[in-house]
Design a protein around this motif. Structure first.
Motif, PDB file in Angstrom:
ATOM      1  N   ALA A 166       0.834  -1.200   0.000  1.00 53.89           N
ATOM      2  CA  ALA A 166       0.000   0.000   0.000  1.00 53.89           C
ATOM      3  C   ALA A 166       0.876   1.261   0.000  1.00 53.89           C
ATOM      4  CB  ALA A 166      -0.905  -0.003   1.220  1.00 53.89           C
ATOM      5  N   PHE A 167       0.362   2.314  -0.605  1.00 50.19           N
ATOM      6  CA  PHE A 167       1.068   3.601  -0.606  1.00 50.19           C
ATOM      7  C   PHE A 167       0.037   4.705  -0.757  1.00 50.19           C
ATOM      8  CE2 PHE A 167       0.978   1.804  -4.893  1.00 50.19           C
ATOM      9  CZ  PHE A 167       0.321   2.802  -5.592  1.00 50.19           C
ATOM     10  N   GLU A 168       0.461   5.920  -0.440  1.00 50.82           N
ATOM     11  CA  GLU A 168      -0.420   7.064  -0.649  1.00 50.82           C
ATOM     12  C   GLU A 168      -0.093   7.677  -2.005  1.00 50.82           C
ATOM     13  OE1 GLU A 168      -1.816  11.082   1.792  1.00 50.82           O
ATOM     14  OE2 GLU A 168      -0.396   9.683   2.712  1.00 50.82           O
ATOM     15  N   TYR A 169      -1.113   8.015  -2.774  1.00 55.19           N
ATOM     16  CA  TYR A 169      -0.933   8.483  -4.151  1.00 55.19           C
ATOM     17  C   TYR A 169      -1.228   9.976  -4.242  1.00 55.19           C
ATOM     18  CZ  TYR A 169      -2.167   9.048  -9.133  1.00 55.19           C
ATOM     19  OH  TYR A 169      -2.266   9.474 -10.439  1.00 55.19           O
TER      20      TYR A 169
ATOM     21  N   LEU B 198       6.454   9.068 -10.035  1.00 59.01           N
ATOM     22  CA  LEU B 198       5.849   8.187 -11.034  1.00 59.01           C
ATOM     23  C   LEU B 198       5.650   8.974 -12.321  1.00 59.01           C
ATOM     24  CD1 LEU B 198       4.266   5.532 -11.845  1.00 59.01           C
ATOM     25  CD2 LEU B 198       2.210   6.710 -11.033  1.00 59.01           C
TER      26      LEU B 198
ATOM     27  N   ASP C 288       2.715  11.208  -8.749  1.00 59.27           N
ATOM     28  CA  ASP C 288       2.483  11.117 -10.190  1.00 59.27           C
ATOM     29  C   ASP C 288       2.662  12.519 -10.788  1.00 59.27           C
ATOM     30  OD1 ASP C 288       1.523  10.740 -12.747  1.00 59.27           O
ATOM     31  OD2 ASP C 288      -0.335   9.741 -12.124  1.00 59.27           O
TER      32      ASP C 288
END
Ligand SMILES: Cc1cc2nc3c(=O)[nH]c(=O)nc-3n(C[C@H](O)[C@H](O)[C@H](O)COP(=O)(O)OP(=O)(O)OC[C@H]3O[C@@H](n4cnc5c(N)ncnc54)[C@H](O)[C@@H]3O)c2cc1C
Ligand code: FES
Ligand code: FES
Lengths: 275, 156
Positions: free
Chosen positions: A3-6, A29, A51
């Motif tokens: 899991a990760f925070e996006y 990303l 991102d």
């Protein structure tokens, strides 16, 4: 994949702030064709994923003020199919379209390929031979790094945490160039060895991938060729020199000696186009 | 950790809370039960997971679900309208362009974009176009023929 925070910031400033706040556990990303595979395999395990594709104005490819500029999120397919690039720098376009499959190139970026800093990075040899400059943004503002100084080791660059590459550019130049990729399979395979040879009048710029820890320019061979008229003899001497200038390794794709052999074959074939 | 995303799926506007670490492929298969797209390699090599994202073919195993915010996604299920198969689906059946069928959804989605961008491809262009899709059964010949047939119909 853990899991990760996006995060999907829309400005560079916002992106840099997130990177600085979250520290080393944050990953940038871009197209994700390297990063997502690494995350899936557990080689990368970021807690925060930033991102950068939603940042405005990062995906353009433009020629202005005598320079060709490739934005951070410009796709390999967009670069490879760009008509100006195809016309003036066909070897750059060929390199872009040699990477992965059409589906991969619809996500993968040129800048991601450079930042990933694989020894065989497909975009590295044409851009090294074009004397490209990497444009970097950090909390201090902007700075430029010459691509020839950018690669430090296998998957290591001069980039520090909290810095984002906003693009790569090179001076508009009248030149001829040859890009060559040797791989086990014709499509969707990594390079066993790749190279670009650029000729600008009687100056030659020679770069190779997958023959050293980073993509490299063959400075000694270039110096030997400078100002010379190409002849069979000169080309042979250059090939000898080139073989002595590289330091390949053996791996699943090829042996050290096969790679060294390829260096002379590829250089000979490239130079022979102008002889 | 979940994040709410908005996107269009096979023509329908969708709002969905998805795990950030799910790929688009996993989300389609697990959350929407759209099992047409397949996982072959999970690493961009085989094309079995190909879907159309904003008119481009992409490997859904290499896209995070959270990245599709605002995008339009079409899967093989979206090609069939009211039970009527897409000409490519018809042609793959008529020309026996599949055996186990594992590569077929990805192959057809890739071919769909290819024909949208280039309605009259040559045989070479078809081969180049599907070079990101692996098939372990057919030997590709019938796949190329099935796509050629649809391209020929485009001409009429
Ligand atoms: C099936 C397949 C085949 C492939 N074939 C080839 C091949 O033939 N040759 C080849 O060279 N590569 C190949 N690749 C690798 C890959 O597609 C490329 O390296 C790609 O260009 C990376 O770009 P990206 O945008 O996807 O990068 P990402 O995966 O998003 O990023 C790569 C790395 O660079 C960093 N990064 C990205 N953008 C920035 C930025 N703007 N600033 C700072 N850091 C950044 C990321 O944090 C990450 O560490 C292949 C990959 C697959 C899946
Ligand atoms: S499963 Fe996505 S390319 Fe193989
Ligand atoms: S039909 Fe079996 S993989 Fe293509």
């Amino acid at each position: 994949m853990n899991a990760f925070e996006y995060f999907a910031p829309t400005t560079l400033k916002e992106a840099i702030d997130i990177l600085n706040e979250k520290g080393e556990e944050a990953s940038i990303l871009n197209g994700g064709t390297d990063l997502i595979v690494r995350m899936r395999d557990g080689i990368s395990d970021p807690k925060y994923v930033v991102d950068i594709k939603k940042i405005k104005g990062m995906d353009d490819i433009r020629i202005e003020n005598g320079r060709v500029f490739i934005g951070a999120s410009a796709l390999l397919n967009d670069l490879g199919n760009n008509q100006d690039i195809q016309k003036r720098y066909p070897f750059l376009s060929k390199a872009a379209l040699s990477i992965g499959s059409k589906q991969v190139r619809n996500r993968a970026t040129c800048i991601g390929n450079i930042c990933n800093a694989s020894p065989l990075a497909g975009m590295a040899t044409p851009l090294l031979a074009l004397n490209a400059t990497v444009h970097v943004f950090g909390n201090y503002g902007e700075k430029d790094i010459l691509l020839k100084d950018f690669f430090v080791f296998v998957r290591k660059t001069l980039l520090k945490h909290g810095e984002i590459v906003t693009g790569i550019s090179f001076e508009e130049q009248a030149c001829l160039g040859v890009f060559t990729k040797i791989s086990r399979r014709r499509k969707v395979d990594l390079s066993t060895v790749c190279s670009t040879v650029v000729k600008k009048y009687d100056e030659y710029r020679i770069s190779f991938g997958a023959v050293a820890p980073t993509p490299v320019r063959l400075n000694k061979t270039e110096a030997f060729l400078k100002g010379k008229m190409l002849s069979k003899d000169i080309i042979e001497k250059a090939c000898e020199l080139a073989m002595s200038e590289v330091s390949p390794i053996s791996d699943i794709r090829a042996s050290e000696s096969y790679r060294r052999e390829l260096v002379q074959v590829m250089l000979r074939n490239s130079l022979s186009q102008w002889y | 950790m979940k994040k709410v995303i908005n996107f269009t799926l096979n023509g329908e506007v969708v709002e969905h809370a998805v795990d950030t670490n799910k790929t688009l492929l996993k989300m389609l298969r697990e959350d929407f039960e759209l099992t047409g797209a397949k996982e072959g390699c999970g690493a961009g090599e085989c094309g079995a997971c190909t879907v159309i994202m904003n008119e481009k073919a992409v490997n859904s195993c290499l896209v995070l679900a959270v990245e599709i915010e605002g995008a339009s996604i079409t899967t093989i299920e979206g090609l069939t309208l009211d039970g009527i198969l897409d000409p490519l689906q018809e042609s793959f059946i008529d020309n026996a362009a599949l055996q186990c069928g594992y590569c077929t959804p990805g192959m057809i989605m890739t071919a769909k974009v290819l024909l949208n961008e280039n309605p009259h491809p040559t045989e070479e262009e078809i081969k180049e176009g599907i070079s990101g899709n692996l098939c372990r059964c057919t030997g590709y010949k019938k796949i190329v023929e099935a796509i050629e047939k649809v391209a020929n119909d485009n001409e009429e």
